[in-house]
Design a protein around this motif. Sequence first.
Motif, PDB file in Angstrom:
ATOM      1  N   ASN A   1      11.308  31.395  11.932  1.00  0.00           N
ATOM      2  CA  ASN A   1      11.169  29.922  11.192  1.00  0.00           C
ATOM      3  C   ASN A   1      10.489  28.787  12.171  1.00  0.00           C
ATOM      4  N   LEU A   2      10.894  28.913  13.396  1.00  0.00           N
ATOM      5  CA  LEU A   2      10.302  27.926  14.320  1.00  0.00           C
ATOM      6  C   LEU A   2       8.867  28.334  14.605  1.00  0.00           C
ATOM      7  N   ALA A   3       8.831  29.708  14.819  1.00  0.00           N
ATOM      8  CA  ALA A   3       7.291  30.178  15.180  1.00  0.00           C
ATOM      9  C   ALA A   3       6.205  29.683  14.086  1.00  0.00           C
ATOM     10  N   ASN A   4       6.805  29.737  12.746  1.00  0.00           N
ATOM     11  CA  ASN A   4       5.851  29.472  11.628  1.00  0.00           C
ATOM     12  C   ASN A   4       5.473  27.980  11.819  1.00  0.00           C
ATOM     13  N   GLN A   5       6.031  27.257  12.515  1.00  0.00           N
ATOM     14  CA  GLN A   5       5.421  25.998  12.489  1.00  0.00           C
ATOM     15  C   GLN A   5       4.373  25.938  13.433  1.00  0.00           C
ATOM     16  N   ILE A   6       4.069  26.697  14.354  1.00  0.00           N
ATOM     17  CA  ILE A   6       3.120  26.659  15.546  1.00  0.00           C
ATOM     18  C   ILE A   6       1.649  26.594  15.073  1.00  0.00           C
ATOM     19  N   PRO A   7       1.162  27.460  13.953  1.00  0.00           N
ATOM     20  CA  PRO A   7      -0.274  27.294  13.481  1.00  0.00           C
ATOM     21  C   PRO A   7      -0.664  25.980  13.197  1.00  0.00           C
ATOM     22  N   GLU A   8       0.033  25.184  12.299  1.00  0.00           N
ATOM     23  CA  GLU A   8      -0.381  23.821  12.024  1.00  0.00           C
ATOM     24  C   GLU A   8      -0.432  22.914  13.028  1.00  0.00           C
ATOM     25  N   ILE A   9       0.333  22.953  14.086  1.00  0.00           N
ATOM     26  CA  ILE A   9       0.539  22.134  15.083  1.00  0.00           C
ATOM     27  C   ILE A   9      -0.771  22.510  16.104  1.00  0.00           C
TER      28      ILE A   9
ATOM     29  N   MET B   1       0.864  -1.189  -0.045  1.00  0.00           N
ATOM     30  CA  MET B   1      -0.174  -0.112  -0.005  1.00  0.00           C
ATOM     31  C   MET B   1       0.966   1.258  -0.041  1.00  0.00           C
ATOM     32  N   PRO B   2       0.564   2.548  -0.845  1.00  0.00           N
ATOM     33  CA  PRO B   2       1.212   3.499  -0.854  1.00  0.00           C
ATOM     34  C   PRO B   2       1.141   4.095   0.608  1.00  0.00           C
ATOM     35  N   ASP B   3       2.268   4.827   0.839  1.00  0.00           N
ATOM     36  CA  ASP B   3       2.500   5.661   2.207  1.00  0.00           C
ATOM     37  C   ASP B   3       1.342   6.682   2.241  1.00  0.00           C
ATOM     38  N   SER B   4       0.678   6.981   3.178  1.00  0.00           N
ATOM     39  CA  SER B   4      -0.332   8.093   3.538  1.00  0.00           C
ATOM     40  C   SER B   4       0.355   9.449   3.429  1.00  0.00           C
ATOM     41  N   PRO B   5      -0.352  10.331   2.687  1.00  0.00           N
ATOM     42  CA  PRO B   5       0.345  11.759   2.467  1.00  0.00           C
ATOM     43  C   PRO B   5       0.634  12.516   3.836  1.00  0.00           C
ATOM     44  N   VAL B   6       1.690  13.174   3.805  1.00  0.00           N
ATOM     45  CA  VAL B   6       2.276  13.632   5.054  1.00  0.00           C
ATOM     46  C   VAL B   6       1.228  14.873   5.572  1.00  0.00           C
ATOM     47  N   THR B   7       0.576  15.094   6.902  1.00  0.00           N
ATOM     48  CA  THR B   7      -0.220  16.055   6.910  1.00  0.00           C
ATOM     49  C   THR B   7       0.549  17.324   7.202  1.00  0.00           C
ATOM     50  N   ASN B   8       0.055  18.490   6.933  1.00  0.00           N
ATOM     51  CA  ASN B   8       0.533  19.748   7.444  1.00  0.00           C
ATOM     52  C   ASN B   8       1.296  19.845   8.866  1.00  0.00           C
ATOM     53  N   CYS B   9       0.357  19.192   9.929  1.00  0.00           N
ATOM     54  CA  CYS B   9       0.820  19.127  11.101  1.00  0.00           C
ATOM     55  C   CYS B   9       2.344  18.328  11.155  1.00  0.00           C
ATOM     56  N   GLU B  10       2.108  17.179  10.696  1.00  0.00           N
ATOM     57  CA  GLU B  10       3.266  16.477  10.611  1.00  0.00           C
ATOM     58  C   GLU B  10       4.541  16.962  10.023  1.00  0.00           C
ATOM     59  N   GLN B  11       4.201  17.658   8.633  1.00  0.00           N
ATOM     60  CA  GLN B  11       5.357  18.550   8.402  1.00  0.00           C
ATOM     61  C   GLN B  11       6.007  19.557   9.159  1.00  0.00           C
ATOM     62  N   ALA B  12       4.929  20.221   9.860  1.00  0.00           N
ATOM     63  CA  ALA B  12       5.495  21.355  11.081  1.00  0.00           C
ATOM     64  C   ALA B  12       6.403  20.560  12.039  1.00  0.00           C
ATOM     65  N   LEU B  13       6.114  19.426  12.506  1.00  0.00           N
ATOM     66  CA  LEU B  13       6.631  18.652  13.479  1.00  0.00           C
ATOM     67  C   LEU B  13       7.929  18.295  13.057  1.00  0.00           C
TER      68      LEU B  13
END
Length: 307
Positions: free
Chosen positions: A61-69, A1-13
């Motif tokens: 750059n770090l703070a920009n990850q906060i919204p998706e999380i 099975m193909p891998d599930s797409p990475v979510t925006n939150c996962e990308q932020a983490l």
Amino acid sequence: MPDSPVTNCEQALIQLKNFGYAFDEAGILRKIDPATGEPGTEQFSYNVSDDGNENEKHYQNLANQIPEIVYALLEKNGLSRTYIPLHKDPQRSSFIYSQPAKLSQSKKLLVLIHGSGLVKAGQWARSLIINNSLDHGSQLPYVRQAQKLGYDLLITNTNDCSRFYNGKENIIEGVETPLKHTKYVWKNIVLPSKPESVAIVAHSYGGCLTLDLVEHFLDFFKESVFAIAFTDSVMGSPQSKYRDYLCNVTCDWVASNTPLDTPISQSKNSIRRVSAGHTKHEWTSYSAIDSIFKFIEEKYEQRTNKK
């Protein structure tokens, strides 16, 4: 099975991890321990270089990850995303959060309105999320307490006013400013849902946005909005046509070195002001939460006793 797409939150983490950080189980941002690959004991450090510009760039750059999380945590806590303006391409739209997904005749509805700047839905203060914890700087404690008390929820996203496409940043027509965002949400989401009773918590510039709503939807406010809690809000003096109403349902918890709920001097015919129990503006929503919910519940009890 193909891998599930990475979510925006996962990308932020993943991005956070690339910067050497991760949130621990308590929601505190920690430096990753190289030996374990897990959050260690050290918290965020602003200074990563002798170059001040480099430090600020790293922070942003770090703070920009906060919204998706935070968005993911809102969804984990049962809230759903509604894209606005309604019936537009979601990729070119803003959004709000609510519980239930489609509000309808809420017995009790709590609306959360953040301040200006770079914060997005679910946040009061990015700096507190980064330097203290998710609970300190996000709206999650308000979400959990509102759910416990039986409120439906609506969380605004007033600074989310543009999208990048076609090689440039484009405003989202209809919600292109915080003022237009809140009015759109009120006219197209809140009013059609016909809530029975509404309370609002608004931080900083959110106070100005709330007063704008009062001015434009005064009849609805007088009929249905029974409590407005401001936290160190930015606002002018209420106009005479709604001053009495506003002074009756509103309290502003302001930054102060006095104990929580200590009355703060105010001019005549103005909104009641009390201490938020903290001297710093960005801490007021976190510091005053218990007092705010006590105020809201007391106002609701007064409302139900009148009926």
